[in-house]
Design a protein around this motif. Structure first.
Motif, mmCIF file in Angstrom:
data_model
loop_
_atom_site.group_PDB
_atom_site.id
_atom_site.type_symbol
_atom_site.label_atom_id
_atom_site.label_comp_id
_atom_site.label_asym_id
_atom_site.label_seq_id
_atom_site.Cartn_x
_atom_site.Cartn_y
_atom_site.Cartn_z
ATOM 1 N N SER A 132 -88.245 74.498 3.408
ATOM 2 C CA SER A 132 -88.728 74.233 2.048
ATOM 3 C C SER A 132 -87.570 73.909 1.103
ATOM 4 N N ASN A 133 -86.338 74.260 1.495
ATOM 5 C CA ASN A 133 -85.177 73.918 0.670
ATOM 6 C C ASN A 133 -84.578 72.562 1.038
ATOM 7 N N PHE A 134 -85.136 71.901 2.045
ATOM 8 C CA PHE A 134 -84.627 70.603 2.479
ATOM 9 C C PHE A 134 -85.011 69.519 1.480
ATOM 10 N N SER A 135 -84.184 68.468 1.398
ATOM 11 C CA SER A 135 -84.572 67.290 0.617
ATOM 12 C C SER A 135 -85.546 66.470 1.465
ATOM 13 N N GLY A 136 -86.200 65.505 0.806
ATOM 14 C CA GLY A 136 -87.172 64.674 1.511
ATOM 15 C C GLY A 136 -86.559 63.989 2.728
ATOM 16 N N GLY A 137 -85.355 63.461 2.548
ATOM 17 C CA GLY A 137 -84.692 62.762 3.643
ATOM 18 C C GLY A 137 -84.363 63.681 4.806
ATOM 19 N N MET A 138 -83.933 64.901 4.467
ATOM 20 C CA MET A 138 -83.603 65.864 5.516
ATOM 21 C C MET A 138 -84.848 66.246 6.309
ATOM 22 N N LYS A 139 -85.959 66.391 5.600
ATOM 23 C CA LYS A 139 -87.205 66.732 6.291
ATOM 24 C C LYS A 139 -87.596 65.619 7.251
ATOM 25 N N ARG A 140 -87.422 64.369 6.798
ATOM 26 C CA ARG A 140 -87.758 63.215 7.622
ATOM 27 C C ARG A 140 -86.909 63.211 8.895
ATOM 28 N N ARG A 141 -85.614 63.477 8.709
ATOM 29 C CA ARG A 141 -84.713 63.493 9.866
ATOM 30 C C ARG A 141 -85.058 64.643 10.818
ATOM 31 N N LEU A 142 -85.431 65.783 10.223
ATOM 32 C CA LEU A 142 -85.794 66.923 11.073
ATOM 33 C C LEU A 142 -87.068 66.607 11.866
ATOM 34 N N SER A 143 -87.996 65.891 11.222
ATOM 35 C CA SER A 143 -89.215 65.488 11.925
ATOM 36 C C SER A 143 -88.869 64.597 13.106
ATOM 37 N N LEU A 144 -87.906 63.694 12.877
ATOM 38 C CA LEU A 144 -87.475 62.811 13.972
ATOM 39 C C LEU A 144 -86.871 63.659 15.098
#
Lengths: 240, 342
Positions: A132-144
Motif C-alpha cells: 500500500s506504500n508503493f507508487s503506481g509504477g512500483m505496483k505495476r512492476r510488482l504485478s509483472l
C-alpha cells in the motif's frame, strides 16, 4: 515455428452487446504478439478467455495444443491483469511468496524465484515494503514480477504499461525483450501505437472484430501509410 | 455551491443504486414487521401437570389456565420437562403447595407463576395460610432474562462479526482483482474456499474463546454446561456464517452492499432464534425459523448453558449446522465456477 495459441471462431456477448465477433488468431512460439485496439474493443475479454478465467459463448481456445481451461496450462502461463492484483496489506515479498506457494514451489525455490523476479523488475531494495506504500509504477512492476514467479513459457500481459512513465515503460519493454530471448512467448495488449510498433506481430481489434493481423511493417505497407495509427484508421474504414 | 454540487452527486449516485435505495425503505419496514410479529404474539398458555391436589384447587387452576390440566407423577413430569413438553408441575408436599418450574424460559416461568398465584389467592382466602414452595428443574430463580437471552446473543455476535468480516474480505478479493489472478493459477476452487475457512477459523476460535470466557467469567452468565463444548458450538456457527458470507459476497459490488445483508440475513435470525418465545406464533413463522442457521446454534447454546446438557444430547443441532456449512461451501464452489469452469 509452431503456434502456441490457436483461437478458432470465438464469439462472446455481454447481454445483448456482442464484444467479440468471429475471432480467429494464431500466435507463434517465441514472438511478442500485440493486441492493439481502443478501450472497449474487447482486448481484455479476449485475453481472459486465453487465460481461462472467462468462458466464450462459442469457439475454442487452444494453448500449446491443449484446450483452455486446463490446470496443466495454468502452471506454465503467466498472467498480469489490467488491475494490480496485489494484497495491499502485505509486503512485496509476501505477495510473491503467496503466489509462489500456490504454484507449488518449495521454500528454497521460492526464495530464489523471488530474488530473481525482483531483480528483473528492479525492486530488490523494496522487498520488505508494504504494497500500500508503493507508487503506481512500483505496483505495476510488482504485478509483472508476480506473473513471472513460476517461469512461465507463455506470458499474457493486459495493458502492462498503462499509467506508467516513459522511462519505466522503456525498462518494462527491455524486460520483455530479454524474456523473449530466453524463449518466452509474450502476448501483450495495448492501446498505445508506439508500443504496438515494438511487437513482432500485431492484431488490430475494433468493436469486437479483428480488422487486421500482421507485422507492423506489413500492416503499414498494405495501406501505404507512414504510421500504425493511420493503418489502424484505414483498416477500420475498410471493415465498415 | 460546493455543498449543493456534492448533494446532487450523492442524490444521483443513490438513485442509480436502486438496491441501496430499496434497502433504505424496505429494511426498516421488514424489521418493524418482524418486531411486530414477535411481540404481538398471543398470550403464552403454559402447560401444567398436577398430582394429588384438592379438587377445588384443581378446578381453580383449570379456570385460571384456561387449558386442560394434566395429571402426572413427579417422575413423569420430569420426563416431560426433558422433552420440553411441560412448563410446570404442581402438587402438595408436607401439606404445602409445591411447584416445580421447567425453568429455562423466563416468559413461561412468569406466565405459570402469575396464574398460580391468582389461583391460590382465591383458595387461600377460605383456608389456612399456605407456604408456597417453588423449585426449578433447570436453572434457579436467579436465572434472569440476560441469562436466557445472553446465550443466544453470544451465538449471534459470533455469527454477525464473522459474517461481516468474511464477506468483506472475500469481496475485496474480487474487487482488487486478486481473485481473478488466483484463478489464473493452478489453485482449485475448493482449495481457495477451504483456505478461507481455515484462515478465518483461527480468528473465529480466538473470538469465540474471548466472547465465551468473558460472558461466563466476567458477566457471570448462567452456565450449567461445559465451556469447551460451548466453544465447539460457536466455532460451528462461525463456520456457517463464513461460508454464507463468502457466498453472498458474490452478490455484492462493494463493502456497502455487504452491509445491506445485515437487515436481510442477520436481523431476522435474531428474532427467530430463541430470544423471543415462538410457541405462540403462527406455524408458518415457526417454519421460517427452521431455515435459519442461528436457530440451531442458539438452541444448542441454550441447551448447554441453561440446561447443562452435553454435546451428545444436542448432536442433532450440530449436525444441522454442519449441513448448512456444507451446503454453503458447495454453493460457493458453484458460484466461483462463473469465473473459471475448472
Amino acid at each position: 515455428m509452431s503456434s502456441v495459441i490457436a483461437i478458432q471462431n470465438l464469439e462472446h456477448a455481454f447481454g445483448k452487446e456482442r464484444v467479440l465477433k468471429q475471432i480467429d488468431l494464431e500466435i507463434k512460439e517465441g514472438e511478442i504478439f500485440g493486441l492493439l485496439g481502443p478501450s472497449g474493443a474487447g482486448k481484455t475479454t479476449l485475453v481472459k478467455m486465453i487465460v481461462g478465467i472467462m468462458e466464450p459463448d462459442s469457439g475454442v481456445v487452444y494453448v500449446k495444443g491443449e484446450k483452455v481451461p486446463s490446470f496443466n496450462l495454468m502452471k506454465s502461463v503467466g498472467y498480469m491483469a489490467q488491475s494490480d492484483a496485489l494484497y495491499q496489506e502485505l509486503s512485496a515479498k509476501e505477495n510473491l511468496d503467496f503466489l509462489a506457494s500456490i504454484y507449488g514451489l518449495n521454500k528454497k525455490e521460492r526464495a530464489a524465484a523471488i530474488q530473481e523476479v525482483l531483480r528483473v523488475v528492479d525492486l530488490i531494495e523494496h522487498k520488505n515494503k508494504i504494497v500500500s506504500n508503493f507508487s503506481g509504477g512500483m505496483k505495476r512492476r510488482l504485478s509483472l514480477a508476480a506473473s513471472l514467479m513460476h517461469k512461465p513459457t507463455l506470458l499474457i500481459l493486459d495493458e502492462p504499461t498503462v499509467g506508467i512513465d516513459p522511462i519505466l515503460r522503456q525498462s518494462i519493454w527491455e524486460n520483455l525483450r530479454k524474456l523473449k530471448e530466453e524463449g518466452m512467448t509474450i502476448l501483450v495488449t495495448t492501446h498505445v501505437m508506439d508500443e504496438a510498433e515494438k511487437c513482432d506481430r500485431l492484431a488490430m481489434l475494433r468493436d469486437g472484430y479483428m480488422i487486421a493481423c500482421d507485422t507492423p511493417t506489413n500492416l503499414k505497407r498494405e495501406k501505404g501509410v507512414e504510421t500504425l495509427e493511420d493503418a489502424f484508421l484505414s483498416f477500420g474504414r475498410s471493415k465498415q | 455551491m460546493n455543498v449543493s454540487a456534492v448533494m446532487m452527486r450523492i442524490i444521483r449516485q443513490f438513485v442509480r443504486d436502486k438496491r441501496s435505495l430499496a434497502l433504505l425503505i424496505m429494511a426498516p419496514v421488514l424489521v418493524l414487521t418482524l418486531i411486530w410479529l414477535v411481540l404481538d404474539g398471543n398470550e403464552y398458555h403454559p402447560t401444567i401437570a398436577v398430582e394429588s391436589i384438592p379438587a377445588p384447587l384443581e378446578d381453580r387452576l383449570h379456570d385460571e389456565f384456561n387449558k386442560e390440566i394434566l395429571t402426572k407423577t413427579e417422575a413423569e413430569a420430569k420426563e416431560m420437562f426433558e422433552q420440553g413438553k411441560l412448563d410446570a408441575y404442581v402438587s402438595i408436599k408436607d401439606n404445602n403447595p409445591f411447584i416445580l418450574l421447567e425453568g429455562s424460559d423466563p416468559t413461561a416461568n412468569g406466565a405459570v407463576m402469575q396464574h398460580i398465584q391468582s389461583a391460590f389467592q382465591v383458595t387461600q382466602s377460605n383456608s389456612t395460610d399456605r407456604n408456597l414452595t417453588v423449585e426449578y428443574f433447570y436453572g434457579s430463580e436467579n436465572i434472569n432474562l440476560f441469562d436466557q437471552v445472553g446465550s443466544v446473543l453470544i451465538g449471534f455476535f459470533v455469527f454477525f462479526f464473522v459474517f461481516i468480516l468474511g464477506g468483506i474480505s472475500f469481496l475485496r478479493e474480487r474487487t482488487q482483482g486478486t481473485l481473478e489472478k488466483l484463478l489464473s493459477t493452478p489453485i482449485k476452487r475448493w482449495q481457495l474456499v477451504t483456505g478461507y475457512i481455515f484462515g478465518f477459523g483461527i480468528f473465529t476460535i480466538i473470538q469465540s474463546l474471548i466472547i465465551v470466557f468473558y460472558s461466563v467469567y466476567v458477566l457471570d452468565i448462567w452456565m450449567a454446561g461445559s465451556v469447551w463444548e460451548l466453544l465447539i458450538v460457536t466455532v460451528l456457527l462461525a463456520l456457517t456464517a463464513l461460508t454464507l458470507a463468502i457466498l453472498l459476497s458474490a452478490f455484492a459490488k462493494n463493502e456497502f452492499q455487504i452491509m445491506q445483508f445485515i437487515p436481510l440475513v442477520i436481523i431476522p435470525q435474531v428474532f427467530f432464534s430463541g430470544i423471543f418465545n415462538l410457541d405462540t406464533l403462527a406455524e408458518w413463522i415457526q417454519a421460517l425459523s427452521k431455515i435459519m442457521p442461528l436457530t440451531y446454534g442458539a438452541e444448542a447454546m441454550q441447551e448447554i448453558m441453561i440446561k447443562g446438557k452435553g454435546i451428545l444430547e444436542i448432536w442433532d443441532n450440530l449436525v444441522v449446522l454442519c449441513m448448512f456449512a456444507f451446503v454453503f461451501f458447495v454453493l460457493n464452489l458453484l458460484a466461483l465456477k462463473k469465473h473459471r469452469r475448472l
